[in-house]
Each structure stands twice: as C-alpha cells, then as structure tokens.
Design a protein around this motif. Structure first.
Motif, mmCIF file in Angstrom:
data_model
loop_
_atom_site.group_PDB
_atom_site.id
_atom_site.type_symbol
_atom_site.label_atom_id
_atom_site.label_comp_id
_atom_site.label_asym_id
_atom_site.label_seq_id
_atom_site.Cartn_x
_atom_site.Cartn_y
_atom_site.Cartn_z
ATOM 1 N N PRO A 84 -4.829 12.689 -13.218
ATOM 2 C CA PRO A 84 -4.850 12.961 -14.330
ATOM 3 C C PRO A 84 -4.401 11.816 -15.638
ATOM 4 C CG PRO A 84 -3.299 14.330 -13.152
ATOM 5 C CD PRO A 84 -3.735 13.068 -12.339
ATOM 6 N N LEU A 85 -5.138 11.846 -16.320
ATOM 7 C CA LEU A 85 -4.860 10.730 -17.511
ATOM 8 C C LEU A 85 -3.408 10.778 -18.044
ATOM 9 C CD1 LEU A 85 -5.889 8.155 -18.941
ATOM 10 C CD2 LEU A 85 -6.938 9.816 -20.496
ATOM 11 N N GLY A 86 -3.129 12.044 -18.154
ATOM 12 C CA GLY A 86 -1.978 12.347 -18.701
ATOM 13 C C GLY A 86 -0.514 11.661 -17.888
ATOM 14 N N GLU A 87 -0.737 11.461 -16.857
ATOM 15 C CA GLU A 87 0.262 10.988 -15.945
ATOM 16 C C GLU A 87 0.319 9.601 -16.118
ATOM 17 O OE1 GLU A 87 2.473 12.662 -14.179
ATOM 18 O OE2 GLU A 87 1.568 14.724 -14.229
ATOM 19 N N PHE B 141 -8.449 6.145 -6.486
ATOM 20 C CA PHE B 141 -7.509 7.501 -6.644
ATOM 21 C C PHE B 141 -8.275 8.248 -7.829
ATOM 22 C CE2 PHE B 141 -4.280 5.423 -4.538
ATOM 23 C CZ PHE B 141 -3.617 6.458 -3.999
ATOM 24 N N GLU B 142 -8.246 9.436 -7.623
ATOM 25 C CA GLU B 142 -8.617 10.298 -9.028
ATOM 26 C C GLU B 142 -7.127 10.841 -9.542
ATOM 27 O OE1 GLU B 142 -11.801 13.142 -7.927
ATOM 28 O OE2 GLU B 142 -13.224 11.643 -7.771
ATOM 29 N N ILE C 292 0.557 9.396 -5.604
ATOM 30 C CA ILE C 292 0.826 10.918 -5.260
ATOM 31 C C ILE C 292 1.861 11.870 -5.973
ATOM 32 C CG2 ILE C 292 1.406 12.443 -3.300
ATOM 33 C CD1 ILE C 292 -0.194 10.224 -1.620
ATOM 34 N N GLU C 293 2.986 10.922 -6.523
ATOM 35 C CA GLU C 293 3.946 11.635 -7.444
ATOM 36 C C GLU C 293 3.305 11.656 -8.633
ATOM 37 O OE1 GLU C 293 7.400 9.413 -9.915
ATOM 38 O OE2 GLU C 293 7.133 8.695 -7.979
ATOM 39 N N VAL D 278 0.669 -1.212 -0.074
ATOM 40 C CA VAL D 278 0.040 0.083 0.126
ATOM 41 C C VAL D 278 0.917 1.220 -0.148
ATOM 42 C CG1 VAL D 278 -1.642 1.207 1.371
ATOM 43 C CG2 VAL D 278 -2.111 -0.870 0.969
ATOM 44 N N GLY D 279 2.105 1.062 0.768
ATOM 45 C CA GLY D 279 2.682 2.463 0.971
ATOM 46 C C GLY D 279 3.612 2.729 -0.448
#
Length: 596
Positions: free
Chosen positions: A446-449, A443-444, A422-423, A414-415
C-alpha cells in the motif's frame, strides 16, 4: 537540421550526471574557465547544498566533429524517484539519452525505471560507465549488468569519469554518430512542445519548448493550443548558459519564448505552440498529466498571509509542474491549501523553496494518500483528506492505492528488507539475483505505508545500499479506520489519519506519547487521546503546572490551606473549559518521524 542532436542524461541519484554535464560544457567550450563551477547547471542553492538535481536544465552546446559544426541540446535531469515527472518531460523533447551507471554502485532501481521511460519514447540509448577512476570501481562486473539490462554490445559502453574528464570526447563523438537527427517538416505549420517554464519578475513567464515542425520568428503571433490564448513572440532564442536571443528558431531546436504572459494558469507544461496565421492540425500527443502520490495541507503560520501564500504557490507551480493544489480550510489552522506531491522528498523541497524563495513560513499537516470510499447507496467518493471521510455507518468499503516497488540491495540485507516490507503490509512478488551479490526484490504494497518513514528506514537497515523505485498499480479494498486525535476533548483535524485497523493502536499510542513530549505544559491538565469513532484507544496526560498557593500559610489550622487549594481547583476547572492548546509546528512534523 541534420547537424542538431537533442539528448538528455538519465541515471540513478548520485551517479554523477551533473558532474559529467559540467565536463561536456567545458570540453565544448560552452562555458569559460572563469565561469566554471561545480554543478553549473544546478542553479538553486538547495540543489548545490544537497548535491541533488531537482529541476531539469536545458543548455545548447556547439561541437566541431570531423570538420563539421554540430549543435547539441543537452537536458540534465534529476535522478530521485520523486522527480520522475521532470525526467518524463525531458525525454519527450529528445531523440537520445545518455544512460549513466556508477562503476562502484552498479545498476540501481531508478536506473531501470528511467531506462524504461526512455525506451517507451524510442530514444537511442548510449550506455556510459561513470566514476571509472574510483578505487572501489568494478568496471567488468558493472559492464555485465549494463549488457544484461540494455542488450547492447560490450564495445558500445563508454568508460568515463566526470571528475577527471576521461572518455568525454568519446561521449561527444557517440552523441553525434549514434543519436539520430531530429525528424520534422521544416516548411510545415509551426508545432512546438512546451516542456518547462519559469517566472521572471521583470519579463513575466518564460516558456521553454522544443520545435517539432516548422519554425518560429521574432514578433509573429503565436497561439497556445490547449488554452486557446494568442500572444506576440516579443523575444525568442536558444538556451545557452544565459538565454541568447535569435530572430528565428527552427525545427529540432530547443528554445525559449517571452511574450509578456503574467498569469501562471495561461502556460501549461505539455501544451503545443503554433502560429496564429497558419495553425497546425492537432496538438502534440504523448504527454500525460501528473498523478500526485502524497497529499498534505500547507497553511500559513499567520492566517493573514493566506493571499501571499496563494501568490507564492502559483509562481512555484510554474517552475514545478508536478505540484498540484486547491484551497481548503481547517478548524485548527484556518485557511490553507491541500497539496499533491510526488513523494516525501518532493514535499520537503516544496516547503523549503517556499521558505527560501518567497519568505513564507508554513505549517504542513500529516501527509496521506488518496482513498476511494464506496458508500452503501452505490456512490463513490475520492478522499484526499481524512476529514472528508463520510460517516462509517454509511460506508460499504474503502479502497487504497497500491504500488509495485522495485528494491535492489546487497544479498546480506535481504532479510531485514523483507521484514520491513512485510511489516508495511507488503507482499513479495518476485526475487531475482542480478549478480551473486545483488538482489532485486519486487513487492506489492500500500502506498500509504510507504509515505511516512519507509525510505529512511530502508536506507538505514541496508547501510545506504538499497535503492527504491515504485509505480502505482491501482486501488484495492482494505480494512481502514479513521484515527482522530483529541486535545483537551477537542478534535485536531490536522492530525487525523486514515490507517489500517491492525496498526491503529500502535500508531495512536506513539502519536499520544510524542505529543506529550512536544506540547508545552499549561496551568491546567491536558488529556491527549487517540480515538476511532467514539472509542478511545490510547491516552496520555500532560500534567498541569502547579502554582504553590499555600506558600503564604506557615502554621495555623489545616482548613486555611484546604480553602486555598479548593479555590485553586475551581480556577483550574474553569481554565480547562475555556483554555485552548497551541500546537507547535514541531508536533506536526514529529508525526512523520514516529520511529526515530
């Protein structure tokens, strides 16, 4: 009609769908022992090599149950999230689904996603616990997970093994007993849903359909509702291991039609076939258009091959309805196509299929997603390609697509998984424990990431135990900047990217370092720069190859050497002005693997 059953197989990738489909074909004697091979329905070399299903495959089986003969139409579907459009089309043509869960791996993200797809279409679900013979199987634990997910009784879950054939007769009996027969009006006007098509170089385009109402006879005139075109049904039939011609195909059947269609644009997946003499009142609903997630340019290595590439793309699109494309041109690469894919694996498969099936070697540009640029005058522009972005001074704000992602992993990972998300600018929405050892993270982000290397990194930090599924949730405002790459002072449009301002410096620096490794040295010095607007944020320099012009001077005055070096310096300066830098294909691909 009451003896017909239409069903598909849904599961997460690598949970044994294709192996179980092999056993079903074997136990119903649809296929002889001589023709039997592993993954018999996966007819592409690529599918067999990678051990994944890329295309849905339909096949008809006969099964004798309690003295009555039943016709079972099976559609085997892919398990990877990038091919979920194939799954949605198969589900639209069925009344029931076998939900297969690996007894060793348990419920995974794509299992949940495919189950919801099936429930939306009111399909009857038959839960199956596969790979029960594995030493690492945990049948009781996984049964609890299935009961929690599907709300079924424990007795309804069928333990099976695709490898040994255990439980296959129980599955066939459950298909006959639990899945409803197709409902439809046998005497009404013809209404058939096209769910797939293939191109045959001798026969033209072959469309696969499921008849909802009415029947189709050989030789009759049929009409494709969306395109309005009319054809003669030269050959119709059902899909066995090889297509089997029939004089009539009736309500509830899954079949094929050959009518000499040569143009790829005339057959659309999701279209309705009806009779010209007695047309149906309306087209079949409930079939959405595909929404591409990732965009990339595909260009021929040699500009002269552009027309050939167009021909190949048209043929490929017939077989892969989720591929979208339109022509575009680039200063660095000439004429090519801007293509929309459902994900990175889809993009890789398309590139490989172009190479294998059509002999086309192509260059792929950096993939990106679709953005919305809102200009100060109130105009909104869809930006699929970073080079389409208007002048920053005229932009009010930019929106980027966001996705909701489901990640299921073991508790110990999980960590690292949270750190990765988050990165990638993700926000955690929910975290719940499915069992003491398995966690679902929502999670929500951005698709770009997610486009670049997210999936690879997720697999490596979780030692392969994390499963990932996502769906779009709309556009959100974001602080984005266009990052340009300059080679020798000239912009390379194929390497431009729209990127979040906070990541721009790191991304620019990594690209410059990578290109320095990959671009061969020239006789002149080549600066590689990353820029946002007029501001250079990173730079690397490829040193010149130096020819030793002073080798012939041994002894004598130093001014003789200096004169030769000055002459060389002049030549290098002139060379730098007119010299052009060739970028190897590996440089375009390397951008995708910046973190390796």
């Amino acid at each position: 009609m009451k003896h017909i059953r239409n069903f598909c197989i849904i599961a997460h990738i690598d949970h044994g769908k294709s192996t179980l489909a092999d056993r079903l074909l074997e136990y119903t004697n649809t296929i002889s022992k001589r023709e039997m091979q592993d993954q018999v329905l996966d007819d592409m070399d690529l599918e067999k090599e990678r051990g994944i299903t890329i295309k849905s495959h339909a096949i008809q089986m006969d099964y004798l149950y309690k003295g009555e003969k039943y016709v079972l139409n099976l559609i085997d579907t892919p398990g990877h999230v990038d091919f979920s459009y194939e799954v949605s089309r198969s589900i639209a043509a069925c009344e029931g689904a076998l939900l297969i869960v690996d007894a060793a791996q348990g419920i995974q993200a794509q299992t949940i996603s495919n189950l919801y797809l099936a429930l939306e279409h009111n399909l009857k679900i038959i839960p199956i616990l596969n790979k029960i013979d594995l030493p690492s199987a945990e049948p009781e634990v996984v049964k609890d997970q299935i009961v929690d997910l599907t709300m079924c009784d424990r007795d309804e879950i069928i333990p099976a093994s695709g490898k040994t054939g255990q439980g296959v007769h129980e599955i066939l009996a459950a298909i006959v007993e639990r899945i409803p027969a197709p409902s439809g009006n046998e005497n009404g006007p013809l209404q058939a849903l096209i769910f797939d098509s293939v191109f045959n170089s001798f026969r033209g385009i072959i469309a696969y359909y499921r008849i909802i109402n009415g029947s189709m006879s050989k030789g009759e005139k049929v009409k494709f509702v969306n395109t309005g075109m009319e054809y003669n049904a030269d050959e119709i039939g059902v899909l066995r291991l090889k297509p089997e011609p029939r004089n009539q195909v009736k309500t509830g059947d899954v079949g094929y039609i050959i009518s000499g269609i040569k143009e790829a644009s005339e057959v659309k997946v999701g279209d309705t076939i009806t009779s010209s003499a007695n047309p149906c009142g309306e087209a079949i609903k409930g079939f959405e258009d595909v929404k591409p997630m990732v965009f990339a340019g595909i260009y021929p290595v040699d500009t002269e091959d552009f027309e050939e590439l167009r021909y190949s793309m048209e043929k490929l699109r017939l077989n892969d309805a989720s591929l979208t494309w339109e022509p575009e041109s680039s200063a660095a690469l000439g004429f090519g196509f801007r293509c929309g894919f459902l994900g990175m694996l889809h993009m890789e498969i398309v590139q490989e299929r172009l190479e294998r099936e059509f002999g086309m070697t192509v260059i792929t540009t950096v993939p990106n997603v679709s953005y919305l640029a809102h200009k100060s005058n109130g105009e909104t522009i869809v930006v699929n390609n970073p080079t389409d972005l208007p002048d920053p001074a005229r932009i009010d704000y930019i929106e980027e697509p966001y996705i909701k992602s489901n990640i299921i992993t073991k508790a110990e990972f999980v960590g690292p998984v949270m750190t990765l998300c988050i990165e990638k600018r993700g926000q955690i929405i929910n975290q719940n424990y499915l069992t003491a050892d398995r966690v679902e993270l929502i999670f929500e982000m951005p698709l770009g990431e997610v486009v670049f290397d997210f999936f690879d990194r997720l697999k490596s930090i979780s030692k392969g135990y994390a499963s990932f599924d996502y769906h779009p949730i709309g556009m959100r405002e974001s602080d984005l900047a266009k990052l340009d790459i300059l080679l020798n002072g000239e912009q390379v449009d194929a390497l431009s990217a729209l990127i979040h301002r906070s990541n721009a410096y790191d991304f620019g620096k990594k690209i410059c370092e990578k290109l320095k490794e990959l671009i061969p040295r020239q006789q002149f010095e080549i600066p590689i720069q990353a820029a946002i607007g007029a501001k250079i944020i990173a730079r690397e320099t490829i040193r010149a190859l130096r020819k030793d012009v002073t080798a012939k001077c041994y002894g004598g005055d130093i001014s003789r050497k200096r004169k030769l070096l000055e002459k060389q310096k002049e030549g290098k300066k002139r060379m730098k002005q007119v010299g052009s830098v060739e970028i190897p294909q590996s440089a375009f691909m390397a951008v995708l693997k910046l973190n390796d």
